[in-house]
Motif scaffolding. Sequence first.
Motif, PDB file in Angstrom:
ATOM      1  N   LEU A  75      44.324  50.234  44.668  1.00  0.00           N
ATOM      2  CA  LEU A  75      44.822  49.332  45.456  1.00  0.00           C
ATOM      3  C   LEU A  75      45.407  50.225  46.427  1.00  0.00           C
ATOM      4  N   GLY A  76      46.033  51.669  46.070  1.00  0.00           N
ATOM      5  CA  GLY A  76      46.509  52.712  46.825  1.00  0.00           C
ATOM      6  C   GLY A  76      45.533  53.278  48.064  1.00  0.00           C
ATOM      7  N   HIS A  77      44.293  53.756  47.952  1.00  0.00           N
ATOM      8  CA  HIS A  77      43.565  53.838  48.838  1.00  0.00           C
ATOM      9  C   HIS A  77      43.013  52.976  50.524  1.00  0.00           C
ATOM     10  N   VAL A  78      42.687  51.425  49.931  1.00  0.00           N
ATOM     11  CA  VAL A  78      42.957  50.706  50.517  1.00  0.00           C
ATOM     12  C   VAL A  78      44.032  50.655  51.521  1.00  0.00           C
ATOM     13  N   TYR A  79      45.701  50.949  51.029  1.00  0.00           N
ATOM     14  CA  TYR A  79      46.578  50.419  51.829  1.00  0.00           C
ATOM     15  C   TYR A  79      46.870  51.862  52.842  1.00  0.00           C
ATOM     16  N   ASP A  80      46.462  53.421  52.161  1.00  0.00           N
ATOM     17  CA  ASP A  80      46.469  54.542  53.175  1.00  0.00           C
ATOM     18  C   ASP A  80      45.362  54.803  54.009  1.00  0.00           C
ATOM     19  N   GLY A  81      44.198  54.137  53.980  1.00  0.00           N
ATOM     20  CA  GLY A  81      43.267  53.829  54.795  1.00  0.00           C
ATOM     21  C   GLY A  81      43.597  52.988  55.509  1.00  0.00           C
ATOM     22  N   ILE A  96      39.205  47.359  59.035  1.00  0.00           N
ATOM     23  CA  ILE A  96      37.393  46.999  57.603  1.00  0.00           C
ATOM     24  C   ILE A  96      38.316  47.750  56.403  1.00  0.00           C
ATOM     25  N   CYS A  97      39.009  48.992  56.340  1.00  0.00           N
ATOM     26  CA  CYS A  97      40.256  49.811  55.506  1.00  0.00           C
ATOM     27  C   CYS A  97      40.574  48.326  54.267  1.00  0.00           C
ATOM     28  N   LEU A  98      41.610  47.274  55.441  1.00  0.00           N
ATOM     29  CA  LEU A  98      41.688  46.279  54.973  1.00  0.00           C
ATOM     30  C   LEU A  98      40.891  45.442  53.276  1.00  0.00           C
ATOM     31  N   THR A  99      40.067  45.297  54.791  1.00  0.00           N
ATOM     32  CA  THR A  99      39.374  43.880  54.273  1.00  0.00           C
ATOM     33  C   THR A  99      37.968  44.120  53.260  1.00  0.00           C
ATOM     34  N   HIS A 100      37.530  46.012  52.734  1.00  0.00           N
ATOM     35  CA  HIS A 100      36.850  45.900  52.438  1.00  0.00           C
ATOM     36  C   HIS A 100      36.339  45.354  50.612  1.00  0.00           C
ATOM     37  N   SER A 101      37.975  45.332  50.210  1.00  0.00           N
ATOM     38  CA  SER A 101      37.301  45.697  49.216  1.00  0.00           C
ATOM     39  C   SER A 101      37.967  44.350  48.506  1.00  0.00           C
ATOM     40  N   PHE A 102      37.426  42.510  49.551  1.00  0.00           N
ATOM     41  CA  PHE A 102      38.411  41.578  49.690  1.00  0.00           C
ATOM     42  C   PHE A 102      37.407  40.581  49.904  1.00  0.00           C
ATOM     43  N   CYS A 103      36.111  40.677  49.386  1.00  0.00           N
ATOM     44  CA  CYS A 103      35.614  39.816  49.714  1.00  0.00           C
ATOM     45  C   CYS A 103      35.521  38.122  49.932  1.00  0.00           C
ATOM     46  N   ILE A 104      36.260  37.791  48.168  1.00  0.00           N
ATOM     47  CA  ILE A 104      37.660  36.631  48.471  1.00  0.00           C
ATOM     48  C   ILE A 104      38.742  37.670  49.176  1.00  0.00           C
ATOM     49  N   ASP A 106      41.621  37.633  49.133  1.00  0.00           N
ATOM     50  CA  ASP A 106      42.668  37.275  47.834  1.00  0.00           C
ATOM     51  C   ASP A 106      43.402  38.926  47.623  1.00  0.00           C
ATOM     52  N   LEU A 107      44.404  39.180  47.054  1.00  0.00           N
ATOM     53  CA  LEU A 107      45.179  40.475  46.597  1.00  0.00           C
ATOM     54  C   LEU A 107      44.325  40.033  45.660  1.00  0.00           C
ATOM     55  N   SER A 108      45.000  39.057  44.964  1.00  0.00           N
ATOM     56  CA  SER A 108      44.748  38.800  43.509  1.00  0.00           C
ATOM     57  C   SER A 108      43.327  39.864  42.551  1.00  0.00           C
ATOM     58  N   VAL A 109      42.676  39.575  43.462  1.00  0.00           N
ATOM     59  CA  VAL A 109      41.071  39.613  42.807  1.00  0.00           C
ATOM     60  C   VAL A 109      40.094  41.164  43.034  1.00  0.00           C
ATOM     61  N   TYR A 110      41.295  42.113  43.365  1.00  0.00           N
ATOM     62  CA  TYR A 110      41.484  43.327  43.101  1.00  0.00           C
ATOM     63  C   TYR A 110      41.132  44.087  41.403  1.00  0.00           C
ATOM     64  N   ILE A 111      40.299  44.488  41.539  1.00  0.00           N
ATOM     65  CA  ILE A 111      39.581  44.871  40.344  1.00  0.00           C
ATOM     66  C   ILE A 111      40.069  46.858  40.484  1.00  0.00           C
ATOM     67  N   LEU A 122      53.988  44.228  49.548  1.00  0.00           N
ATOM     68  CA  LEU A 122      54.079  42.617  50.170  1.00  0.00           C
ATOM     69  C   LEU A 122      53.587  42.869  51.674  1.00  0.00           C
ATOM     70  N   GLU A 123      53.810  44.325  52.549  1.00  0.00           N
ATOM     71  CA  GLU A 123      52.610  44.744  53.690  1.00  0.00           C
ATOM     72  C   GLU A 123      51.328  44.423  53.295  1.00  0.00           C
ATOM     73  N   LEU A 124      50.640  45.098  51.947  1.00  0.00           N
ATOM     74  CA  LEU A 124      49.256  44.788  52.756  1.00  0.00           C
ATOM     75  C   LEU A 124      48.887  43.519  52.500  1.00  0.00           C
ATOM     76  N   LYS A 125      49.644  42.249  51.521  1.00  0.00           N
ATOM     77  CA  LYS A 125      49.638  40.951  51.723  1.00  0.00           C
ATOM     78  C   LYS A 125      49.577  40.387  52.749  1.00  0.00           C
ATOM     79  N   SER A 126      50.515  40.675  53.185  1.00  0.00           N
ATOM     80  CA  SER A 126      51.199  39.825  54.810  1.00  0.00           C
ATOM     81  C   SER A 126      49.523  40.258  55.480  1.00  0.00           C
ATOM     82  N   ALA A 127      49.075  41.490  56.067  1.00  0.00           N
ATOM     83  CA  ALA A 127      48.019  41.514  56.303  1.00  0.00           C
ATOM     84  C   ALA A 127      47.113  41.593  56.164  1.00  0.00           C
ATOM     85  N   LEU A 128      46.779  41.149  54.764  1.00  0.00           N
ATOM     86  CA  LEU A 128      45.010  40.809  54.233  1.00  0.00           C
ATOM     87  C   LEU A 128      45.164  39.016  54.669  1.00  0.00           C
TER      88      LEU A 128
END
Length: 199
Positions: A75-81, A96-104, A106-111, A122-128
């Motif tokens: 998940l760090g690569h999402v935040y870093d990008g 796009i760096c934020l959303t590309h891993s989340f077709c749903i 919702d942060l909880s579906v991250y694999i 918290l920052e990532l969740k708020s942004a998404l």
Amino acid sequence: MHDNQLLTKEIPTRLEAEEILREAETHNVGLWGNHSRNVAFCSEKIAKSCGMDGNKAYILGLLHDIGRKFGVRHLGHVYDGYKYMFELGYTQVAKICLTHSFCIQDLSVYIGEFDITDAELLELKSALNSVEYDDYDRLIQLCDALGAANGIVDIERRMQDVKNRYGFYPQNKWDKNIELKRYFETLAKRDIYDIVRTQ
């Protein structure tokens, strides 16, 4: 302000994007660079078939994983990008760096591992939660599942590979990827695999 000026501010040029990726690969050598190039290839081809901006799609696809510049992270690569592109002023790429891993959406579906601090989470969740997806977000999400490091792959095979590596794959995310494929096939009036496998 003209559209071209706006575009230049929110995303880099094609040549600038290619240089950003090349430079990033010197910091973290790996297969992710070729994966990014294949995502860019698919994104441009599908975008053009759907009446979207192929050049913009290429640039967004090329830099969707740019957070990997900063090391081997989940998940760090999402935040870093997201942070890196935002700091450079490339706000559309940051999104796009934020959303590309989340077709749903919702942060909880991250694999993968949640390898960021509580404050970053918290920052990532708020942004998404605050962004509104458009067809470029959806396109990069689709192409992230199409473009492997070694070429173009079947989406279901790619998802099965992820499931084998991590031990699970959320069914709603699986279903959403198939839905995205059908969505862009409807827009293009063509089979997605035909589009990306035709030179």
